[in-house]
Design a protein around this motif. Structure first.
Motif, PDB file in Angstrom:
ATOM      1  N   ALA A 139       0.832  -1.199   0.000  1.00 14.64           N
ATOM      2  CA  ALA A 139       0.000   0.000   0.000  1.00 14.64           C
ATOM      3  C   ALA A 139       0.865   1.246   0.000  1.00 14.64           C
ATOM      4  O   ALA A 139       1.853   1.328   0.721  1.00 14.64           O
ATOM      5  CB  ALA A 139      -0.925  -0.017   1.216  1.00 14.64           C
ATOM      6  N   ARG A 140       0.468   2.233  -0.796  1.00 11.21           N
ATOM      7  CA  ARG A 140       1.253   3.459  -0.895  1.00 11.21           C
ATOM      8  C   ARG A 140       0.550   4.639  -0.226  1.00 11.21           C
ATOM      9  O   ARG A 140       1.173   5.418   0.471  1.00 11.21           O
ATOM     10  CB  ARG A 140       1.545   3.789  -2.357  1.00 11.21           C
ATOM     11  N   LYS A 141      -0.754   4.774  -0.460  1.00  9.82           N
ATOM     12  CA  LYS A 141      -1.471   5.875   0.168  1.00  9.82           C
ATOM     13  C   LYS A 141      -2.970   5.610   0.065  1.00  9.82           C
ATOM     14  O   LYS A 141      -3.421   4.734  -0.659  1.00  9.82           O
ATOM     15  CB  LYS A 141      -1.115   7.205  -0.492  1.00  9.82           C
ATOM     16  N   VAL A 142      -3.739   6.397   0.817  1.00  6.20           N
ATOM     17  CA  VAL A 142      -5.192   6.315   0.755  1.00  6.20           C
ATOM     18  C   VAL A 142      -5.677   7.224  -0.358  1.00  6.20           C
ATOM     19  O   VAL A 142      -5.341   8.408  -0.390  1.00  6.20           O
ATOM     20  CB  VAL A 142      -5.830   6.709   2.097  1.00  6.20           C
ATOM     21  N   PHE A 143      -6.412   6.654  -1.290  1.00  2.00           N
ATOM     22  CA  PHE A 143      -6.923   7.415  -2.418  1.00  2.00           C
ATOM     23  C   PHE A 143      -8.165   8.171  -1.976  1.00  2.00           C
ATOM     24  O   PHE A 143      -8.914   7.725  -1.120  1.00  2.00           O
ATOM     25  CB  PHE A 143      -7.251   6.475  -3.577  1.00  2.00           C
ATOM     26  N   GLY A 144      -8.414   9.322  -2.550  1.00  2.00           N
ATOM     27  CA  GLY A 144      -9.518  10.172  -2.102  1.00  2.00           C
ATOM     28  C   GLY A 144     -10.895   9.629  -2.391  1.00  2.00           C
ATOM     29  O   GLY A 144     -11.804   9.737  -1.577  1.00  2.00           O
ATOM     30  N   GLN A 145     -11.101   8.985  -3.549  1.00  2.00           N
ATOM     31  CA  GLN A 145     -12.428   8.584  -3.947  1.00  2.00           C
ATOM     32  C   GLN A 145     -12.782   7.180  -3.451  1.00  2.00           C
ATOM     33  O   GLN A 145     -11.940   6.288  -3.424  1.00  2.00           O
ATOM     34  CB  GLN A 145     -12.552   8.619  -5.470  1.00  2.00           C
ATOM     35  N   PRO A 146     -14.054   6.952  -3.086  1.00  2.00           N
ATOM     36  CA  PRO A 146     -14.495   5.614  -2.671  1.00  2.00           C
ATOM     37  C   PRO A 146     -14.832   4.762  -3.889  1.00  2.00           C
ATOM     38  O   PRO A 146     -14.980   5.278  -5.006  1.00  2.00           O
ATOM     39  CB  PRO A 146     -15.739   5.916  -1.837  1.00  2.00           C
ATOM     40  N   PRO A 147     -14.994   3.444  -3.721  1.00  2.00           N
ATOM     41  CA  PRO A 147     -15.309   2.562  -4.846  1.00  2.00           C
ATOM     42  C   PRO A 147     -16.605   2.920  -5.566  1.00  2.00           C
ATOM     43  O   PRO A 147     -16.745   2.691  -6.764  1.00  2.00           O
ATOM     44  CB  PRO A 147     -15.413   1.179  -4.188  1.00  2.00           C
ATOM     45  N   SER A 148     -17.567   3.496  -4.808  1.00  2.00           N
ATOM     46  CA  SER A 148     -18.845   3.836  -5.422  1.00  2.00           C
ATOM     47  C   SER A 148     -18.730   5.016  -6.393  1.00  2.00           C
ATOM     48  O   SER A 148     -19.628   5.230  -7.210  1.00  2.00           O
ATOM     49  CB  SER A 148     -19.878   4.154  -4.338  1.00  2.00           C
ATOM     50  N   GLN A 149     -17.617   5.775  -6.298  1.00  2.00           N
ATOM     51  CA  GLN A 149     -17.449   6.946  -7.154  1.00  2.00           C
ATOM     52  C   GLN A 149     -16.275   6.833  -8.109  1.00  2.00           C
ATOM     53  O   GLN A 149     -16.256   7.496  -9.149  1.00  2.00           O
ATOM     54  CB  GLN A 149     -17.280   8.207  -6.293  1.00  2.00           C
ATOM     55  N   LEU A 181     -19.477  -5.240  -2.040  1.00  2.00           N
ATOM     56  CA  LEU A 181     -18.755  -4.450  -1.043  1.00  2.00           C
ATOM     57  C   LEU A 181     -19.695  -3.996   0.062  1.00  2.00           C
ATOM     58  O   LEU A 181     -20.785  -3.480  -0.192  1.00  2.00           O
ATOM     59  CB  LEU A 181     -18.102  -3.230  -1.698  1.00  2.00           C
ATOM     60  N   GLU A 182     -19.247  -4.183   1.313  1.00  2.00           N
ATOM     61  CA  GLU A 182     -20.037  -3.753   2.461  1.00  2.00           C
ATOM     62  C   GLU A 182     -19.836  -2.276   2.770  1.00  2.00           C
ATOM     63  O   GLU A 182     -20.705  -1.634   3.366  1.00  2.00           O
ATOM     64  CB  GLU A 182     -19.679  -4.591   3.692  1.00  2.00           C
ATOM     65  N   TYR A 183     -18.666  -1.746   2.376  1.00  2.00           N
ATOM     66  CA  TYR A 183     -18.351  -0.347   2.687  1.00  2.00           C
ATOM     67  C   TYR A 183     -17.909   0.370   1.410  1.00  2.00           C
ATOM     68  O   TYR A 183     -16.738   0.761   1.273  1.00  2.00           O
ATOM     69  CB  TYR A 183     -17.258  -0.279   3.752  1.00  2.00           C
ATOM     70  N   PRO A 184     -18.817   0.575   0.469  1.00  2.00           N
ATOM     71  CA  PRO A 184     -18.439   1.194  -0.802  1.00  2.00           C
ATOM     72  C   PRO A 184     -18.123   2.672  -0.721  1.00  2.00           C
ATOM     73  O   PRO A 184     -17.658   3.262  -1.697  1.00  2.00           O
ATOM     74  CB  PRO A 184     -19.681   0.946  -1.680  1.00  2.00           C
ATOM     75  N   ASP A 185     -18.386   3.286   0.451  1.00  2.00           N
ATOM     76  CA  ASP A 185     -18.145   4.728   0.576  1.00  2.00           C
ATOM     77  C   ASP A 185     -16.837   5.060   1.302  1.00  2.00           C
ATOM     78  O   ASP A 185     -16.532   6.233   1.516  1.00  2.00           O
ATOM     79  CB  ASP A 185     -19.324   5.389   1.316  1.00  2.00           C
ATOM     80  N   LEU A 186     -16.084   4.021   1.698  1.00  2.67           N
ATOM     81  CA  LEU A 186     -14.757   4.273   2.279  1.00  2.67           C
ATOM     82  C   LEU A 186     -13.748   4.518   1.169  1.00  2.67           C
ATOM     83  O   LEU A 186     -13.874   3.963   0.072  1.00  2.67           O
ATOM     84  CB  LEU A 186     -14.299   3.089   3.135  1.00  2.67           C
ATOM     85  N   PRO A 187     -12.711   5.345   1.414  1.00  6.13           N
ATOM     86  CA  PRO A 187     -11.725   5.635   0.362  1.00  6.13           C
ATOM     87  C   PRO A 187     -10.990   4.377  -0.091  1.00  6.13           C
ATOM     88  O   PRO A 187     -10.827   3.421   0.674  1.00  6.13           O
ATOM     89  CB  PRO A 187     -10.754   6.618   1.040  1.00  6.13           C
ATOM     90  N   CYS A 188     -10.549   4.386  -1.339  1.00  9.70           N
ATOM     91  CA  CYS A 188      -9.739   3.285  -1.866  1.00  9.70           C
ATOM     92  C   CYS A 188      -8.293   3.428  -1.420  1.00  9.70           C
ATOM     93  O   CYS A 188      -7.869   4.489  -0.956  1.00  9.70           O
ATOM     94  CB  CYS A 188      -9.805   3.263  -3.397  1.00  9.70           C
ATOM     95  N   LEU A 192      -7.702  -0.048  -4.879  1.00 12.74           N
ATOM     96  CA  LEU A 192      -8.470  -1.191  -4.378  1.00 12.74           C
ATOM     97  C   LEU A 192      -9.321  -0.760  -3.193  1.00 12.74           C
ATOM     98  O   LEU A 192      -8.901   0.085  -2.391  1.00 12.74           O
ATOM     99  CB  LEU A 192      -7.541  -2.322  -3.939  1.00 12.74           C
ATOM    100  N   PRO A 193     -10.507  -1.339  -3.035  1.00 14.12           N
ATOM    101  CA  PRO A 193     -11.309  -1.063  -1.834  1.00 14.12           C
ATOM    102  C   PRO A 193     -10.582  -1.563  -0.587  1.00 14.12           C
ATOM    103  O   PRO A 193      -9.909  -2.593  -0.610  1.00 14.12           O
ATOM    104  CB  PRO A 193     -12.604  -1.856  -2.074  1.00 14.12           C
ATOM    105  N   MET A 194     -10.738  -0.838   0.512  1.00 11.44           N
ATOM    106  CA  MET A 194     -10.061  -1.214   1.750  1.00 11.44           C
ATOM    107  C   MET A 194     -10.403  -2.630   2.195  1.00 11.44           C
ATOM    108  O   MET A 194      -9.547  -3.383   2.652  1.00 11.44           O
ATOM    109  CB  MET A 194     -10.427  -0.229   2.867  1.00 11.44           C
ATOM    110  N   GLU A 195     -11.694  -3.011   2.075  1.00 10.15           N
ATOM    111  CA  GLU A 195     -12.143  -4.268   2.663  1.00 10.15           C
ATOM    112  C   GLU A 195     -11.626  -5.506   1.946  1.00 10.15           C
ATOM    113  O   GLU A 195     -11.733  -6.618   2.486  1.00 10.15           O
ATOM    114  CB  GLU A 195     -13.667  -4.307   2.715  1.00 10.15           C
ATOM    115  N   VAL A 196     -11.060  -5.361   0.755  1.00  9.97           N
ATOM    116  CA  VAL A 196     -10.493  -6.527   0.069  1.00  9.97           C
ATOM    117  C   VAL A 196      -8.990  -6.636   0.294  1.00  9.97           C
ATOM    118  O   VAL A 196      -8.345  -7.543  -0.223  1.00  9.97           O
ATOM    119  CB  VAL A 196     -10.792  -6.478  -1.449  1.00  9.97           C
TER     120      VAL A 196
END
Length: 248
Positions: free
Chosen positions: A2-12, A37-44, A54-58
């Motif tokens: 992992a390099r960084k938290v991306f701003g946009q969530p998977p839903s966007q 995805l259970e948490y599609p609004d969390l940042p990638c 990638l989504p956090m939960e995977v």
């Protein structure tokens, strides 16, 4: 990795496929991998050299990875305590690990002519004599790598005439501290003048850690600019409300 938290969530977060229509990451995982995805609004999270999102939960965190960056105060203290283990105790720990992990009769290693051993290599060494330290009024011989400076006077005492104090906690009697520093320094052959500044900047303890650190850094920049050539800055600060590392 992992390099960084991306701003946009998977839903966007949308992307164009090589073959097929544009879709967001949530839809892609649903169609491609049958994962809802259970948490599609969390940042990638961006991973790899190409920055794939990638989504956090995977994602999973592999245990035992090397920690990059500064350690916390507690981690530094624990590391220091562990490094102070006596040599014979450290040898015992290493020997226990060797006995447990090293396979003496491994047929694969024997096939290549490798014969492991669980005994440490012994090498010849020598103990250097303890050096003596000469002060202007006496000579000291260290013991166990340390010595006391009580009543010792430096042969060439320096002058400290460009220093100051930043008090972030509100010490009751700062000038009593200053007088004691001058007395101790004078007894050691140093000439310590009064500080050029004694300031009491206030930091809001309710701010988050980032804001606290930034405010403290700004105070350091300000005094360095206002008083060029500072020899030392004494800082009074509480570790808990203001989590800033000593090296910072």
């Amino acid at each position: 990795s992992a390099r960084k938290v991306f701003g946009q969530p998977p839903s966007q977060l949308k992307f164009k496929q090589e073959e097929g229509p544009e879709m967001n990451t949530e839809q892609y995982f649903s169609q491609k991998y049958k994962i809802r995805l259970e948490y599609p609004d969390l940042p990638c999270i961006t991973v790899g050299s190409k920055g794939i999102a990638l989504p956090m939960e995977v994602c999973t965190i592999v245990k035992g990875q090397h920690k990059l960056g500064r350690l916390t105060g507690d981690q530094t203290a624990n590391m220091a305590r562990y490094s102070c283990i006596p040599a014979f105790e450290r040898e015992k720990i290493i020997q226990q690990i060797g006995n447990r992990e090293i396979v003496l009769n491994d047929p694969l290693l024997a096939h290549y002519g490798i014969k492991p051993s669980n005994k440490m290599v012994e090498v010849s060494g020598r103990v250097l004599g303890v050096p003596t330290i000469n002060y202007s009024n006496k000579t000291i011989t260290p013991r166990d790598g340390s010595w006391k400076l009580i009543d010792a006077v430096f042969s060439l005492g320096k002058t400290m005439d460009n220093w100051g104090i930043l008090d972030f906690v509100g010490v009751r009697d700062v000038w009593q501290f200053i007088r004691e520093v001058q007395i101790v320094g004078g007894n050691s052959g140093m000439n310590i003048n009064e500080p050029r500044f004694v300031e009491n900047p206030r930091i809001n303890s309710r701010d988050d850690d980032f804001r606290k650190k930034e405010q403290i850094r700004q105070e350091f920049k300000r005094v360095h600019k206002s008083y060029p050539g500072l020899q030392m800055i004494v800082v009074f600060i509480n570790g808990k409300p203001f989590p800033i590392e000593n090296k910072e």
